[in-house]
Motif scaffolding. Sequence first.
Motif, mmCIF file in Angstrom:
data_model
loop_
_atom_site.group_PDB
_atom_site.id
_atom_site.type_symbol
_atom_site.label_atom_id
_atom_site.label_comp_id
_atom_site.label_asym_id
_atom_site.label_seq_id
_atom_site.Cartn_x
_atom_site.Cartn_y
_atom_site.Cartn_z
ATOM 1 N N PRO A 1 0.788 -1.311 -0.082
ATOM 2 C CA PRO A 1 -0.189 0.080 0.122
ATOM 3 C C PRO A 1 0.923 1.339 0.097
ATOM 4 O O PRO A 1 2.010 1.180 0.360
ATOM 5 C CB PRO A 1 -0.754 -0.238 1.362
ATOM 6 C CG PRO A 1 -0.687 -1.563 1.721
ATOM 7 C CD PRO A 1 0.540 -2.000 1.114
ATOM 8 N N THR A 2 0.254 2.167 -0.504
ATOM 9 C CA THR A 2 0.829 3.627 -0.500
ATOM 10 C C THR A 2 1.145 3.928 0.972
ATOM 11 O O THR A 2 0.492 3.925 1.733
ATOM 12 C CB THR A 2 0.173 4.732 -1.077
ATOM 13 O OG1 THR A 2 -0.117 4.314 -2.591
ATOM 14 C CG2 THR A 2 0.927 5.953 -1.026
ATOM 15 N N GLY A 3 2.556 4.557 1.089
ATOM 16 C CA GLY A 3 2.533 4.993 2.536
ATOM 17 C C GLY A 3 3.248 3.857 3.392
ATOM 18 O O GLY A 3 3.296 4.023 4.582
ATOM 19 N N TYR A 4 3.830 2.704 2.681
ATOM 20 C CA TYR A 4 4.231 1.539 3.530
ATOM 21 C C TYR A 4 5.392 1.060 2.509
ATOM 22 O O TYR A 4 5.678 1.424 1.335
ATOM 23 C CB TYR A 4 3.475 0.465 3.537
ATOM 24 C CG TYR A 4 2.187 0.544 4.533
ATOM 25 C CD1 TYR A 4 2.259 0.071 5.693
ATOM 26 C CD2 TYR A 4 1.170 1.246 4.225
ATOM 27 C CE1 TYR A 4 1.321 0.211 6.870
ATOM 28 C CE2 TYR A 4 0.146 1.497 5.225
ATOM 29 C CZ TYR A 4 0.160 0.800 6.381
ATOM 30 O OH TYR A 4 -0.793 1.160 7.204
ATOM 31 N N THR A 5 6.450 0.393 3.286
ATOM 32 C CA THR A 5 7.444 -0.470 2.486
ATOM 33 C C THR A 5 7.826 -1.449 3.251
ATOM 34 O O THR A 5 7.654 -1.800 4.310
ATOM 35 C CB THR A 5 8.922 0.587 2.738
ATOM 36 O OG1 THR A 5 10.055 0.027 2.001
ATOM 37 C CG2 THR A 5 9.271 1.022 4.113
ATOM 38 N N ASP A 6 8.397 -2.269 2.413
ATOM 39 C CA ASP A 6 8.683 -3.803 3.077
ATOM 40 C C ASP A 6 10.095 -3.805 3.746
ATOM 41 O O ASP A 6 10.500 -4.844 4.155
ATOM 42 C CB ASP A 6 8.622 -4.942 1.969
ATOM 43 C CG ASP A 6 9.616 -4.691 0.972
ATOM 44 O OD1 ASP A 6 9.966 -3.531 0.642
ATOM 45 O OD2 ASP A 6 9.763 -5.529 0.226
ATOM 46 N N ILE A 7 10.823 -2.621 3.711
ATOM 47 C CA ILE A 7 12.080 -2.677 4.653
ATOM 48 C C ILE A 7 11.944 -2.231 5.816
ATOM 49 O O ILE A 7 11.210 -1.283 6.167
ATOM 50 C CB ILE A 7 12.767 -1.459 3.653
ATOM 51 C CG1 ILE A 7 13.077 -2.157 2.111
ATOM 52 C CG2 ILE A 7 14.260 -1.490 4.193
ATOM 53 C CD1 ILE A 7 13.642 -0.850 1.109
ATOM 54 N N GLN A 8 12.259 -2.951 6.652
ATOM 55 C CA GLN A 8 12.052 -3.004 8.141
ATOM 56 C C GLN A 8 13.174 -1.874 8.811
ATOM 57 O O GLN A 8 14.355 -1.826 8.236
ATOM 58 C CB GLN A 8 12.484 -4.312 8.887
ATOM 59 C CG GLN A 8 12.252 -3.932 10.336
ATOM 60 C CD GLN A 8 12.292 -5.400 11.069
ATOM 61 O OE1 GLN A 8 12.701 -6.246 10.331
ATOM 62 N NE2 GLN A 8 11.999 -5.478 12.483
ATOM 63 N N PRO A 9 12.565 -0.834 9.319
ATOM 64 C CA PRO A 9 13.352 0.346 9.982
ATOM 65 C C PRO A 9 14.285 -0.451 10.981
ATOM 66 O O PRO A 9 14.062 -1.350 11.816
ATOM 67 C CB PRO A 9 12.689 0.988 10.888
ATOM 68 C CG PRO A 9 11.131 0.541 10.248
ATOM 69 C CD PRO A 9 11.088 -0.501 9.712
ATOM 70 N N PRO A 10 15.755 -0.244 11.244
ATOM 71 C CA PRO A 10 16.712 -0.654 12.077
ATOM 72 C C PRO A 10 16.245 -0.413 13.412
ATOM 73 O O PRO A 10 16.032 0.697 13.782
ATOM 74 C CB PRO A 10 18.160 -0.005 11.652
ATOM 75 C CG PRO A 10 17.790 0.584 10.366
ATOM 76 C CD PRO A 10 16.212 0.996 10.005
ATOM 77 N N ASN A 11 16.698 -1.317 14.552
ATOM 78 C CA ASN A 11 16.097 -0.796 15.614
ATOM 79 C C ASN A 11 16.800 0.108 16.370
ATOM 80 O O ASN A 11 16.278 0.573 17.463
ATOM 81 C CB ASN A 11 16.411 -2.202 16.704
ATOM 82 C CG ASN A 11 15.325 -3.441 16.227
ATOM 83 O OD1 ASN A 11 14.228 -3.096 15.655
ATOM 84 N ND2 ASN A 11 15.744 -4.514 16.456
ATOM 85 N N GLU A 12 18.260 0.559 15.859
ATOM 86 C CA GLU A 12 18.835 1.354 16.793
ATOM 87 C C GLU A 12 18.783 2.885 16.368
ATOM 88 O O GLU A 12 19.172 3.894 16.897
ATOM 89 C CB GLU A 12 20.480 1.302 16.385
ATOM 90 C CG GLU A 12 20.599 1.488 14.919
ATOM 91 C CD GLU A 12 20.759 0.206 14.098
ATOM 92 O OE1 GLU A 12 21.203 0.190 12.875
ATOM 93 O OE2 GLU A 12 20.049 -0.833 14.506
#
Length: 96
Positions: A27-38
Amino acid sequence: MWVYKFNDEFIWEAGEEILIDEGEEIPTGYTDIQPPNELYKAKFDPKTKTWSESATQEYIDSFQPDPLPPDDVTFLKKQVAMLTLQVAQLQRGGSS
């Protein structure tokens, strides 16, 4: 597959992740790339498809704990050292 939501300024909206089926359009406004925890305040760059830190140093510092006060043992050691010095000074002054 989990996808991660970001707002109009591309800042990650934690807790707004959704699960979509493999092959389903992201969906628009989403990515399948997970943000880093740090990262404190993750910002997505759609051109490079990477997350980076967008938080100010002041914001990051606000999460750091205040320095702990010296413990009782350290405090007592300092007091003993000061009293020992005072006694030594009095002994020198009294013997002259």
